[in-house]
Design a protein around this motif. Structure first.
Motif, PDB file in Angstrom:
ATOM      1  N   UNK A   1      44.456  47.629  32.154  1.00 21.58           N
ATOM      2  CA  UNK A   1      43.863  46.526  31.409  1.00 21.58           C
ATOM      3  C   UNK A   1      44.006  46.752  29.902  1.00 21.58           C
ATOM      4  N   UNK A   2      44.622  45.838  29.244  1.00 24.53           N
ATOM      5  CA  UNK A   2      44.808  45.962  27.798  1.00 24.53           C
ATOM      6  C   UNK A   2      43.538  45.586  27.032  1.00 24.53           C
ATOM      7  N   UNK A   3      42.635  44.900  27.699  1.00 19.54           N
ATOM      8  CA  UNK A   3      41.367  44.546  27.067  1.00 19.54           C
ATOM      9  C   UNK A   3      40.286  45.571  27.377  1.00 19.54           C
ATOM     10  N   UNK A   4      39.040  45.132  27.398  1.00 15.48           N
ATOM     11  CA  UNK A   4      37.895  46.018  27.606  1.00 15.48           C
ATOM     12  C   UNK A   4      37.583  46.123  29.099  1.00 15.48           C
TER      13      UNK A   4
ATOM     14  N   UNK B   1      44.792  34.271  32.609  1.00 15.65           N
ATOM     15  CA  UNK B   1      45.524  33.994  31.377  1.00 15.65           C
ATOM     16  C   UNK B   1      46.251  32.658  31.454  1.00 15.65           C
ATOM     17  N   UNK B   2      46.721  32.286  32.636  1.00 18.58           N
ATOM     18  CA  UNK B   2      47.350  30.976  32.801  1.00 18.58           C
ATOM     19  C   UNK B   2      46.328  29.861  32.593  1.00 18.58           C
ATOM     20  N   UNK B   3      45.113  30.083  33.117  1.00 16.53           N
ATOM     21  CA  UNK B   3      44.057  29.074  32.992  1.00 16.53           C
ATOM     22  C   UNK B   3      43.442  29.049  31.589  1.00 16.53           C
ATOM     23  N   UNK B   4      43.636  30.126  30.836  1.00 13.67           N
ATOM     24  CA  UNK B   4      43.074  30.225  29.484  1.00 13.67           C
ATOM     25  C   UNK B   4      44.179  30.620  28.503  1.00 13.67           C
ATOM     26  N   UNK B   5      45.095  29.707  28.207  1.00 16.47           N
ATOM     27  CA  UNK B   5      46.266  30.031  27.385  1.00 16.47           C
ATOM     28  C   UNK B   5      45.933  30.462  25.964  1.00 16.47           C
TER      29      UNK B   5
ATOM     30  N   UNK C   1      35.171  38.549  31.785  1.00 18.90           N
ATOM     31  CA  UNK C   1      36.013  37.407  32.128  1.00 18.90           C
ATOM     32  C   UNK C   1      36.412  37.472  33.604  1.00 18.90           C
ATOM     33  N   UNK C   2      36.539  38.697  34.105  1.00 24.39           N
ATOM     34  CA  UNK C   2      36.955  38.927  35.491  1.00 24.39           C
ATOM     35  C   UNK C   2      36.064  39.996  36.105  1.00 24.39           C
ATOM     36  N   UNK C   3      35.564  39.738  37.314  1.00 19.98           N
ATOM     37  CA  UNK C   3      34.696  40.704  38.001  1.00 19.98           C
ATOM     38  C   UNK C   3      35.391  41.250  39.235  1.00 19.98           C
ATOM     39  N   UNK C   4      35.281  42.563  39.420  1.00 22.59           N
ATOM     40  CA  UNK C   4      35.846  43.218  40.590  1.00 22.59           C
ATOM     41  C   UNK C   4      34.690  43.894  41.331  1.00 22.59           C
ATOM     42  N   UNK C   5      34.360  43.383  42.512  1.00 24.24           N
ATOM     43  CA  UNK C   5      33.226  43.921  43.282  1.00 24.24           C
ATOM     44  C   UNK C   5      33.751  45.011  44.211  1.00 24.24           C
ATOM     45  N   UNK C   6      33.272  46.232  43.992  1.00 21.40           N
ATOM     46  CA  UNK C   6      33.804  47.395  44.703  1.00 21.40           C
ATOM     47  C   UNK C   6      32.819  48.053  45.651  1.00 21.40           C
ATOM     48  N   UNK C   7      31.523  47.809  45.463  1.00 23.91           N
ATOM     49  CA  UNK C   7      30.489  48.429  46.298  1.00 23.91           C
ATOM     50  C   UNK C   7      29.401  47.396  46.566  1.00 23.91           C
TER      51      UNK C   7
ATOM     52  N   UNK D   1      42.420  40.240  25.261  1.00 17.32           N
ATOM     53  CA  UNK D   1      41.130  39.550  25.204  1.00 17.32           C
ATOM     54  C   UNK D   1      40.381  39.586  26.525  1.00 17.32           C
ATOM     55  N   UNK D   2      41.025  40.110  27.564  1.00 14.79           N
ATOM     56  CA  UNK D   2      40.430  40.059  28.904  1.00 14.79           C
ATOM     57  C   UNK D   2      39.474  41.239  29.107  1.00 14.79           C
ATOM     58  N   UNK D   3      38.221  40.925  29.417  1.00 15.60           N
ATOM     59  CA  UNK D   3      37.225  41.951  29.749  1.00 15.60           C
ATOM     60  C   UNK D   3      36.993  41.945  31.256  1.00 15.60           C
ATOM     61  N   UNK D   4      37.184  43.110  31.868  1.00 16.58           N
ATOM     62  CA  UNK D   4      37.023  43.241  33.322  1.00 16.58           C
ATOM     63  C   UNK D   4      35.796  44.088  33.622  1.00 16.58           C
TER      64      UNK D   4
END
Length: 423
Positions: free
Chosen positions: A358-361, A315-319, A390-396, A325-328
């Motif tokens: 997460x407030x987004x999707x 969010x800092x990098x994309x004001x 927008x953000x990826x979390x690799x868990x497996x 709006x953040x999709x994880x």
């Protein structure tokens, strides 16, 4: 006395492969499960779980008439109990084992027992569970003698023989691995060896029931402690700005060091569960085992904090964007790579937590599962997730994820896939 008919109670990740192995050796096998979907699926010659090679073995066994599934037990010469051993629902720091499924299985087979039968508990269990099972059988069948009544020649032989297999390799390891045979009497062990040698090529090592129970718990507790060291190391390295993957690679160049890889936690119905069986019985003595459990159980919370920081950085990098709006995208939900097993999965737990914060999707990518796991979590393909996230979390570390071109700026990599790709 030979074993012409074998009954397996519980047709899950261990019970079904075990039943299939006996059937592949042309033994008549009766599989029993309370899940009608599983029973119907197996009787069509299909499987309801993901395990390489198992589908072919089950299909052949059913087609040739050696394997059938039922909802209620039928007479047999040997009964193998492979049912879950969960914890009781309580808020205690130390979970209490729940043997209700073992008790229910014992009481369900009791009416069809006959003199000369063998009953084996395969479920991973607290020390003393086999003796309790034998007691429940005796309560239901006072007309028969059990090892606690006759230590030389009981009517019913009872043993504990834990499985020692790795998901994804179960069919091969059931045959090749050594088996620990823990009979309540020497005769019980002798008959258990006779049964397992139907298909087991590994050595059958004899001990008593209590030691066999403890052996399985010890194996998984050892792994849990080793993983806890790696997980704690990853947290320390993050604070000190050190690449933990490089550090472990360097340390493992020592000829007597073999540090495991860190991850988002510990899952599965073995390593994440079995150590508690020891801690619950000996809480004052099991200090190291208890600490390892706490380290591994807290790792998902650490991952969540990393995700929160990543959202803030994005969010800092994309004001121009807001939190809504953040999709994880969460990559992987199972407890280990390339299987469909969700039991005690830290990845699934983390995905559910992300869904809440997460407030987004929030979307998930899980190649081994074809349906939504939890309400609100959208299951998408790799291509769809790449285009939306927008953000990826690799868990497996699923094999399908190695070919993904992740944007490293907005990735929380809990398993070191990005490092693997570089090296």
């Amino acid at each position: 006395m030979s074993f012409e008919t074998v009954s397996v109670i519980g047709l899950g990740y261990i019970g079904l492969p075990t039943a299939a192995m006996f059937a592949s050796r042309r033994k008549k096998v009766i599989g029993v499960d309370v899940n009608s979907h599983a029973v119907d699926t197996i009787n069509r010659g299909e499987i309801h779980i993901v395990e390489p090679e198992l589908d072919m073995v089950v299909h052949a066994a059913v087609t040739e008439g050696y394997l059938k599934a039922t909802l209620t037990p039928e007479p047999a010469d040997a009964f193998l109990i492979a049912v879950p051993t969960p914890f009781k629902a309580n808020n205690s720091e130390i979970p209490e084992p729940d043997l209700c499924y073992i008790e229910a299985a014992a009481k369900s087979i009791a009416p069809v027992l006959k003199k000369g039968d063998l009953v084996i508990l395969e479920s991973t269990s607290p020390v003393g569970a086999t003796e309790k099972m034998s007691g429940w059988l005796k309560e239901s069948r006072t007309d028969l003698s059990f090892p606690q009544d006759d230590s030389v020649n009981p009517d019913i032989n009872v043993a504990h023989c834990p499985e020692r297999v790795l998901p994804g390799h179960v069919v091969r390891e059931l045959v090749e691995n050594d088996r620990v045979i823990g009979g309540m009497t020497p005769k019980c062990s002798e008959r258990s060896i006779e049964l397992y040698k139907t298909f087991v090529e590994g050595e059958c090592v004899v001990t008593n029931a209590r030691t066999a129970e403890m052996a399985k718990l010890t194996e998984n507790s050892c792994r849990d402690v080793q993983i806890a060291f790696a997980n704690e190391l990853s947290i320390i390295c993050d604070k000190l700005d050190i690449d933990v993957w490089e550090l472990i690679s360097l340390a493992n160049r020592h000829p007597r060091i073999n540090i495991l890889q860190p991850g988002p936690g510990v899952g599965g119905h073995c390593i994440a569960v079995d150590p508690w069986f020891i801690v619950s019985e000996t809480p004052e003595e099991a200090q190291l085992i208890h600490t390892a459990r706490k380290v591994n159980d807290m790792k998902p919370e650490w991952v969540i904090n990393k995700v929160k920081l990543a959202i803030a950085d994005f969010l800092i990098a994309n004001p121009e964007k807001t939190a809504k709006d953040v999709t994880i995208a969460c990559y992987g939900l199972t407890f280990k790579p390339d299987i469909d097993d969700l039991r005690e999965s830290p990845a699934l737990s983390i995905a559910k937590r992300i869904l809440k914060i997460n407030k987004g999707k929030t979307i998930a990518v899980e190649p081994n599962i074809g349906k939504v796991i939890t309400e609100g979590l959208v299951l998408l393909s790799i291509e769809e997730a790449k285009s939306e996230a927008d953000l990826s979390v690799i868990l497996v570390k699923h094999k399908e994820f190695y070919s993904i071109g992740f944007d490293k700026l907005y990735v929380v990599d809990t398993v070191g896939i990005l490092k693997d790709k570089v090296s």
